[in-house]
Design a protein around this motif. Structure first.
Motif, PDB file in Angstrom:
ATOM      1  N   ASP A  98       1.339   6.191   3.634  1.00 26.66           N
ATOM      2  CA  ASP A  98       2.535   5.698   4.050  1.00 26.66           C
ATOM      3  C   ASP A  98       3.642   6.556   3.265  1.00 26.66           C
ATOM      4  N   PHE A  99       4.816   6.476   3.940  1.00 29.80           N
ATOM      5  CA  PHE A  99       5.917   7.620   3.699  1.00 29.80           C
ATOM      6  C   PHE A  99       6.515   7.469   2.096  1.00 29.80           C
ATOM      7  N   PHE A 100       6.465   6.028   1.955  1.00 31.16           N
ATOM      8  CA  PHE A 100       6.922   5.620   0.550  1.00 31.16           C
ATOM      9  C   PHE A 100       5.835   5.908  -0.553  1.00 31.16           C
ATOM     10  N   LEU A 101       4.370   5.917  -0.325  1.00 31.10           N
ATOM     11  CA  LEU A 101       3.474   6.242  -0.979  1.00 31.10           C
ATOM     12  C   LEU A 101       3.470   7.761  -1.343  1.00 31.10           C
ATOM     13  N   ARG A 102       3.808   8.484  -0.214  1.00 34.68           N
ATOM     14  CA  ARG A 102       3.646  10.086  -0.275  1.00 34.68           C
ATOM     15  C   ARG A 102       5.037  10.572  -0.766  1.00 34.68           C
TER      16      ARG A 102
END
Length: 112
Positions: free
Chosen positions: A35-39
């Motif tokens: 996910d973008f937020f995890l990355r």
């Protein structure tokens, strides 16, 4: 013959290896997280910690070599510690806005 004591060379080598390991973990997280937020979260923490390790090694080595504390070596991690949270917050807000505009239901609604 080096004028830096052996214990300082060992500490510098461990700090450099730790900084490289943190950078490797951050790059791996950036590539593998789904996910973008995890990355966005993995590099901001790990790269900053890696930069602190490298700066600590640099300051320790050059302070032992030159008999004084090199203050300029701390400027990069201090600026990273100031700018990375701000950049991460702006990226998170932009990602949240784009996710809301795309109609994703797994993001929280706006506060206002």
């Amino acid at each position: 013959m080096s004028t830096v004591p052996m214990w300082a060379q060992i500490v510098v080598a461990v700090l450099i290896a730790a900084g490289g390991l943190f950078a490797l973990v951050a790059a791996w997280g950036l590539a593998r997280l789904p996910d973008f937020f995890l990355r966005m979260h993995a590099p901001s923490l790990a790269y900053t910690l890696g930069a602190w390790c490298i700066a600590g090694a640099s300051v320790l080595y050059f302070s032992m070599l030159g008999e004084r504390l090199p203050v300029r070596g701390w400027l990069i991690p201090v600026f990273l510690a100031i700018t990375v949270p701000i950049t991460t917050s702006l990226l998170a807000r932009a990602g949240l806005f784009r996710a809301r505009e795309a109609g994703r239901e797994d993001v929280p609604p706006p506060l206002g």
